[in-house]
Design a protein around this motif. Structure first.
Motif, mmCIF file in Angstrom:
data_model
loop_
_atom_site.group_PDB
_atom_site.id
_atom_site.type_symbol
_atom_site.label_atom_id
_atom_site.label_comp_id
_atom_site.label_asym_id
_atom_site.label_seq_id
_atom_site.Cartn_x
_atom_site.Cartn_y
_atom_site.Cartn_z
ATOM 1 N N ALA A 1 47.942 34.180 36.701
ATOM 2 C CA ALA A 1 47.000 34.753 37.843
ATOM 3 C C ALA A 1 47.862 34.901 38.840
ATOM 4 C CB ALA A 1 46.081 33.920 38.191
ATOM 5 N N ILE B 1 41.783 40.214 38.433
ATOM 6 C CA ILE B 1 40.965 39.047 38.562
ATOM 7 C C ILE B 1 40.399 38.736 40.080
ATOM 8 C CG2 ILE B 1 41.461 36.474 38.568
ATOM 9 C CD1 ILE B 1 43.532 36.846 36.630
ATOM 10 N N SER C 1 47.907 44.495 34.273
ATOM 11 C CA SER C 1 46.483 45.124 33.727
ATOM 12 C C SER C 1 46.746 46.357 33.234
ATOM 13 C CB SER C 1 45.835 45.365 35.270
ATOM 14 O OG SER C 1 45.552 44.086 35.936
ATOM 15 N N ALA D 1 39.102 30.307 40.364
ATOM 16 C CA ALA D 1 40.053 30.376 39.241
ATOM 17 C C ALA D 1 40.338 29.212 38.581
ATOM 18 C CB ALA D 1 41.249 31.435 39.541
ATOM 19 N N ILE E 1 34.926 35.887 40.352
ATOM 20 C CA ILE E 1 36.317 35.708 39.785
ATOM 21 C C ILE E 1 36.340 35.204 38.366
ATOM 22 C CG2 ILE E 1 38.017 33.893 40.002
ATOM 23 C CD1 ILE E 1 37.914 34.730 43.296
ATOM 24 N N VAL F 1 39.610 39.594 31.340
ATOM 25 C CA VAL F 1 40.915 39.637 31.141
ATOM 26 C C VAL F 1 41.339 38.731 30.105
ATOM 27 C CG1 VAL F 1 43.077 39.132 31.998
ATOM 28 C CG2 VAL F 1 41.528 40.086 33.725
ATOM 29 N N ASN F 2 40.815 37.577 30.004
ATOM 30 C CA ASN F 2 41.253 36.767 28.711
ATOM 31 C C ASN F 2 40.606 37.348 27.316
ATOM 32 O OD1 ASN F 2 42.861 34.451 29.327
ATOM 33 N ND2 ASN F 2 40.938 33.813 30.574
ATOM 34 N N ALA G 1 35.641 37.739 36.074
ATOM 35 C CA ALA G 1 36.844 38.776 35.897
ATOM 36 C C ALA G 1 37.931 38.017 34.846
ATOM 37 C CB ALA G 1 37.468 38.961 37.379
ATOM 38 N N LEU G 2 37.924 36.586 35.299
ATOM 39 C CA LEU G 2 38.934 35.702 34.208
ATOM 40 C C LEU G 2 38.485 35.854 33.073
ATOM 41 C CD1 LEU G 2 39.950 32.660 35.869
ATOM 42 C CD2 LEU G 2 41.385 34.025 34.883
ATOM 43 N N GLN H 1 41.815 28.180 34.881
ATOM 44 C CA GLN H 1 42.873 28.981 35.222
ATOM 45 C C GLN H 1 44.073 27.845 35.714
ATOM 46 O OE1 GLN H 1 44.371 31.611 33.893
ATOM 47 N NE2 GLN H 1 46.205 31.341 34.643
#
Length: 232
Positions: free
Chosen positions: A33, A227, A207, A46, A4, A11-12, A7-8, A51
Motif C-alpha cells: 500500500a 486504496i 493500479s 488500512a 479505505i 484491490v485484493n 478499497a483494500l 494491511q
C-alpha cells in the motif's frame, strides 16, 4: 466499514482475479500500500483492515510516520516499511536506520552507504534493484545489462539482502510494448533466482497495469490512489 477498508477489499479482489486468470496460486502476490503524502490516520485504517506493508517515496515523511506509528496503541504487530522513491546519498542513513526494505537501489555507492549505516541490531536491509526497463533518460534505475554487476556487489554486503527487482514501466497506450517490458523483467528475475537463493521478489505493477504485471510473474504490486484516494 471505512472507505479505505472497502478499497483494500476491492484491490485484493482484483489481485485474486488476476491470479486466477494467470493460473497462479492465491498467495503468489503481495500488496504494497503506497501511503506517500497520506496521513498516519489513513495508514491506521488500512492497518486495522489487515494491511501490514506500506511504501513511502519521501525519506523524511516516511521516517516521521515510522516513528509516530510506533507510539500508537493500534500497532499490535510491526509494519513492514518499504522505501520506494529516489534516494540521494545524504539521506541514506535515514533509510538504513528506519526502513525494512529499499526497493529503488540503482548505484553501488548507495548500496555501500546503506550497508555501512545499517544498525547492527537490525535485520539486514531487504533490497530490490530498480530497473529502467523502458530506457527512459529521465527515469531512475539501471539498464537490464547492468543488473548482474550491481546484484553481485549487493550480495557481498552482509547488512543487505538482495530480494529481487523493481520497475516502473512506461505509461504506454500500446499493450504489446508494455507486455514486452514486463516479460523482459520476468526473464531477468528468473536468471537472478538461479544465482541467489534470497531472490524472491519481482515488484512491478500498479493500479493500471496490475493484470499484465501479474501475468508476467510479478510477486508484489504497488497500489496507492486506489486504496487511499488521490494524492494530497
Amino acid at each position: 466499514m471505512s472507505s479505505i477498508t472497502q478499497a483494500l477489499q476491492f484491490v485484493n479482489q482484483e489481485i485474486q482475479q488476476a491470479l486466477a486468470k494467470a493460473h497462479r496460486p492465491t498467495d503468489a502476490v503481495d500488496l504494497l500500500a503506497v501511503s506517500k503524502t497520506k496521513p498516519l490516520s489513513d495508514i491506521a485504517s488500512a492497518y486495522q483492515a489487515g494491511q501490514r506493508s506500506f511504501g513511502e517515496n519521501y525519506v523524511q515523511e516516511g521516517v516521521d510516520k515510522i516513528i509516530e506509528s510506533q507510539q500508537q496503541s493500534w500497532l499490535k504487530e510491526p509494519i513492514e516499511w518499504h522505501f520506494i522513491g529516489p534516494l540521494q546519498s545524504n539521506k541514506t542513513r535515514l533509510v538504513a536506520e528506519h526502513f525494512d526494505w529499499m526497493q529503488t537501489l540503482e548505484r553501488a555507492k548507495i548500496a555501500d552507504r546503506l550497508a555501512a549505516q545499517r544498525p547492527s541490531n537490525m535485520a539486514p536491509l531487504q533490497v530490490c534493484i530498480q530497473v529502467n526497463i523502458s530506457q527512459e533518460p529521465a527515469k531512475s534505475g539501471v539498464l537490464l545489462e547492468d543488473v548482474d554487476a550491481l546484484a553481485a556487489h549487493i550480495a557481498k554486503q552482509p547488512a543487505l539482502t538482495l530480494r529481487g527487482l523493481m520497475a516502473i514501466p512506461q505509461k504506454l497506450e500500446q499493450g504489446q510494448e508494455l507486455a514486452t517490458q514486463f516479460a523482459a523483467m520476468q526473464q531477468k528475475f528468473s536468471e537472478l533466482q538461479q544465482q541467489y537463493s534470497s531472490v524472491d521478489t519481482l515488484s512491478m505493477g500498479m493500479s493500471g497495469d496490475m493484470q499484465m504485471a501479474i501475468n508476467n510473474g510479478s510477486t508484489m504490486v504497488r497500489v496507492g490512489s486506489a486504496i487511499f484516494g488521490q494524492r494530497n
